[in-house]
Scaffold this active site. Structure first.
Site, mmCIF file in Angstrom:
data_model
loop_
_atom_site.group_PDB
_atom_site.id
_atom_site.type_symbol
_atom_site.label_atom_id
_atom_site.label_comp_id
_atom_site.label_asym_id
_atom_site.label_seq_id
_atom_site.Cartn_x
_atom_site.Cartn_y
_atom_site.Cartn_z
ATOM 1 N N GLU A 1 -11.203 0.706 -3.809
ATOM 2 C CA GLU A 1 -11.544 0.344 -2.437
ATOM 3 C C GLU A 1 -12.211 1.516 -1.727
ATOM 4 O O GLU A 1 -11.709 2.646 -1.772
ATOM 5 C CB GLU A 1 -10.244 -0.050 -1.729
ATOM 6 C CG GLU A 1 -10.427 -0.616 -0.348
ATOM 7 C CD GLU A 1 -9.095 -1.021 0.283
ATOM 8 O OE1 GLU A 1 -8.051 -1.012 -0.414
ATOM 9 O OE2 GLU A 1 -9.095 -1.348 1.476
ATOM 10 N N SER B 1 0.852 -1.179 0.000
ATOM 11 C CA SER B 1 0.000 0.000 0.000
ATOM 12 C C SER B 1 0.890 1.232 0.000
ATOM 13 O O SER B 1 1.733 1.391 0.883
ATOM 14 C CB SER B 1 -0.882 -0.034 1.257
ATOM 15 O OG SER B 1 -1.631 1.141 1.364
ATOM 16 N N ASP C 1 -7.243 3.051 -3.384
ATOM 17 C CA ASP C 1 -7.971 3.053 -2.107
ATOM 18 C C ASP C 1 -8.318 4.493 -1.740
ATOM 19 O O ASP C 1 -7.428 5.322 -1.545
ATOM 20 C CB ASP C 1 -7.093 2.426 -1.021
ATOM 21 C CG ASP C 1 -7.814 2.317 0.317
ATOM 22 O OD1 ASP C 1 -9.006 2.685 0.401
ATOM 23 O OD2 ASP C 1 -7.180 1.855 1.293
ATOM 24 N N LYS D 1 -1.043 -0.955 -4.465
ATOM 25 C CA LYS D 1 -2.264 -0.196 -4.156
ATOM 26 C C LYS D 1 -1.836 1.225 -3.876
ATOM 27 O O LYS D 1 -0.904 1.451 -3.097
ATOM 28 C CB LYS D 1 -2.947 -0.836 -2.949
ATOM 29 C CG LYS D 1 -3.709 0.074 -2.006
ATOM 30 C CD LYS D 1 -4.545 -0.754 -1.045
ATOM 31 C CE LYS D 1 -4.766 -0.047 0.283
ATOM 32 N NZ LYS D 1 -5.572 -0.856 1.213
ATOM 33 N N LYS E 1 -3.058 5.123 -2.677
ATOM 34 C CA LYS E 1 -4.096 5.869 -1.975
ATOM 35 C C LYS E 1 -4.522 7.046 -2.851
ATOM 36 O O LYS E 1 -3.663 7.702 -3.465
ATOM 37 C CB LYS E 1 -3.538 6.396 -0.650
ATOM 38 C CG LYS E 1 -3.150 5.287 0.321
ATOM 39 C CD LYS E 1 -4.392 4.684 0.927
ATOM 40 C CE LYS E 1 -4.072 3.694 2.014
ATOM 41 N NZ LYS E 1 -5.278 3.130 2.622
ATOM 42 N N GLY F 1 -4.470 -4.578 5.693
ATOM 43 C CA GLY F 1 -3.451 -4.358 6.716
ATOM 44 C C GLY F 1 -3.727 -3.080 7.473
ATOM 45 O O GLY F 1 -4.376 -2.162 6.954
ATOM 46 N N LYS G 1 -10.260 -7.400 7.264
ATOM 47 C CA LYS G 1 -9.281 -7.038 8.295
ATOM 48 C C LYS G 1 -9.826 -7.560 9.612
ATOM 49 O O LYS G 1 -10.928 -7.159 10.033
ATOM 50 C CB LYS G 1 -9.162 -5.518 8.424
ATOM 51 C CG LYS G 1 -8.391 -4.842 7.319
ATOM 52 C CD LYS G 1 -8.371 -3.340 7.554
ATOM 53 C CE LYS G 1 -7.648 -2.623 6.435
ATOM 54 N NZ LYS G 1 -7.968 -1.177 6.435
ATOM 55 N N ASP H 1 -14.047 -1.919 2.455
ATOM 56 C CA ASP H 1 -13.147 -2.111 3.600
ATOM 57 C C ASP H 1 -13.885 -1.599 4.844
ATOM 58 O O ASP H 1 -14.531 -2.374 5.553
ATOM 59 C CB ASP H 1 -11.835 -1.345 3.328
ATOM 60 C CG ASP H 1 -10.914 -1.244 4.530
ATOM 61 O OD1 ASP H 1 -11.187 -1.891 5.555
ATOM 62 O OD2 ASP H 1 -9.896 -0.516 4.469
HETATM 63 O O1 NPG Z 1 0.019 -2.708 4.673
HETATM 64 O O2 NPG Z 1 -0.572 -2.619 6.740
HETATM 65 C C1 NPG Z 1 -0.554 -2.166 5.601
HETATM 66 C C2 NPG Z 1 -1.295 -0.883 5.351
HETATM 67 C C3 NPG Z 1 -2.380 -1.028 4.379
HETATM 68 O O3 NPG Z 1 -3.234 0.970 3.465
HETATM 69 C C4 NPG Z 1 -3.258 0.188 4.376
HETATM 70 N N1 NPG Z 1 -4.019 0.354 5.439
HETATM 71 O O4 NPG Z 1 -6.986 2.068 4.748
HETATM 72 O O5 NPG Z 1 -6.415 0.030 4.511
HETATM 73 C C5 NPG Z 1 -6.192 1.174 4.920
HETATM 74 C C6 NPG Z 1 -4.889 1.480 5.604
HETATM 75 C C7 NPG Z 1 -4.974 1.782 7.074
HETATM 76 C C8 NPG Z 1 -3.862 1.696 7.864
HETATM 77 C C9 NPG Z 1 -6.122 2.140 7.674
HETATM 78 C C10 NPG Z 1 -3.901 1.940 9.219
HETATM 79 C C11 NPG Z 1 -6.169 2.400 9.025
HETATM 80 C C12 NPG Z 1 -5.058 2.290 9.786
#
Ligand code: NPG
Length: 377
Positions: free
Chosen positions: A222, A144, A197, A170, A172, A299, A271, A247
């Site tokens: 996403e 990400s 995302d 991915k 953002k 994640g 998640k 998500d």
């Molecule tokens: O690889 O752990 C990872 C991060 C993936 O982008 C990621 N997480 O929106 O999915 C999400 C975002 C996130 C991270 C959201 C931390 C909330 C807290």
């Protein structure tokens, strides 16, 4: 799918919570903000046999979800942990019903459940993957990538991850940082597996802009709309060729079932923290698999604890898309486990030891602890 290898009861003697601050290798920017330090709560379940570890994936502020660290800390110490200690002897699958009277707080519950499950599995010598029904010994690793200064900086960041071997990118997005960013990555790298995302940054009024993404042949978009916008997501899905993945909206197996019934999503990000634990995550996997809906493991910048558990979950058969299960080094120079997840040929290995299959590094844990509390029976 029935739970493959059952987890025995534990005699719970106490629970320790720690707030940790883990510095990130670089700031991580999403549509809801920028993080430079990952604040997380680590849970240790003290049982008569083994200690078990879990992680409460809240952030410092309630920007991704309504949960946040100090709220999780409070609800866990004031309500959830006392209810568990009151029961004393319990099987991991009973933890959900003990915590059920307390509304919401799924991330807090998930962290406590994982610690108790880990203690049980460690004492019985069962790996978490075997317990959940894993069918693979390694999982493909996606990464990400946060919003960068400009599209060219984004291309540089993506190039670095592709060079490391990540098999899916991915990026953002947010209003004003969507079409040009996606175009830049497509132009630079051609037909790589790519998805975007939005973290809830749009409304249905933005449908025309989001439809412009259709020309990039993305794996999915996403969570374009708000958490409770299931009906609007269904409308949007009708207007896009890009598959809509949810998500934030998927807070339970019930929410997943509703989303599928309404046509709000054709892919689901699972998640465990967001849905209240790994057993609920398996339920969502099962219902999506039965419905022919692909899922992938999201994640939350997990430490080595949650990262090991996510690798086990992502090894279930319905996880047919690469997840955000990246190497620890994607986020951290120093992790709190002795063998942090590494990238090998674009994959992360599913730990094979009992429970989470990772050991805590006590010095790193102590160094990153900013608050600690223990409740005992
Ligand atoms: O690889 O752990 C990872 C991060 C993936 O982008 C990621 N997480 O929106 O999915 C999400 C975002 C996130 C991270 C959201 C931390 C909330 C807290």
């Amino acid at each position: 799918m029935p739970i493959a290898q059952p987890a025995p009861k534990v005699a719970l003697e106490g629970i320790e919570l720690r707030v940790l601050h883990l510095p990130l290798v670089s700031p991580f920017t999403t549509s809801f903000g920028t993080e430079a330090v990952r604040e997380v709560i680590v849970v240790r379940a003290l049982t008569s046999d083994a200690d078990g570890w879990g992680e409460i994936v809240t952030q410092e502020s309630p920007l991704y979800s309504s949960e946040y660290t100090q709220g999780a800390w409070d609800v866990a110490l004031r309500f959830l942990i006392p209810a568990l200690l009151d029961r004393h002897t319990l099987a991991p699958e009973e933890v959900a019903s003990v915590l059920e009277p307390f509304v919401g707080h799924r991330m807090s519950k998930a962290g406590l459940k994982l610690a108790i499950l880990d203690a049980s599995l460690r004492s019985a010598g069962i790996p978490l993957g075997a317990h959940l029904g894993a069918v693979r010994d390694r999982v493909p690793s996606g990464v990400s990538v946060g919003i960068q200064r400009d599209p060219s900086a984004l291309v540089d960041a993506v190039r670095g991850y592709l060079d490391e071997g990540y098999v899916r990118i991915k990026i953002k997005i947010k209003p004003g940082r969507d079409i040009a960013d996606t175009a830049a990555v497509r132009d630079a790298f051609g037909d790589i597996p790519l998805q975007v995302d939005a973290n809830s940054a749009y409304t249905l009024a933005d449908a025309d802009t989001l439809a412009e993404l259709d020309r990039f042949g993305l794996l999915l978009i996403e969570q374009p709309l708000q958490e409770d916008d299931l009906v609007d997501h269904a409308s949007l899905a009708q207007r896009l060729r890009t598959p809509v993945c949810l998500d934030e909206s998927i807070v339970s197996s019930k929410a997943a079932a509703d989303a599928l019934t309404l046509g709000s999503a054709s892919v689901i990000n699972i998640k465990a923290g967001r849905v209240g634990g790994y057993l609920e995550a398996v339920r969502i996997h099962d219902l999506c698999r039965a419905a022919g809906i692909p899922v992938w493991c999201g994640g939350m910048l997990e430490t080595g604890i949650g990262r090991a558990a996510n690798a086990a979950l992502a090894a279930l058969p319905g996880f047919t898309l690469p997840g955000d299960v990246s190497a620890s080094s994607r986020f951290y120079d120093r992790d709190i486990v002795t063998e942090p997840a590494v990238l090998e040929d674009g994959h992360v290995r599913v730990p094979t030891g009992a429970g989470l299959g990772v050991e805590i590094d006590p010095v790193a844990l102590e160094d990153m602890t900013v608050a600690r509390e223990v409740l005992r029976r």
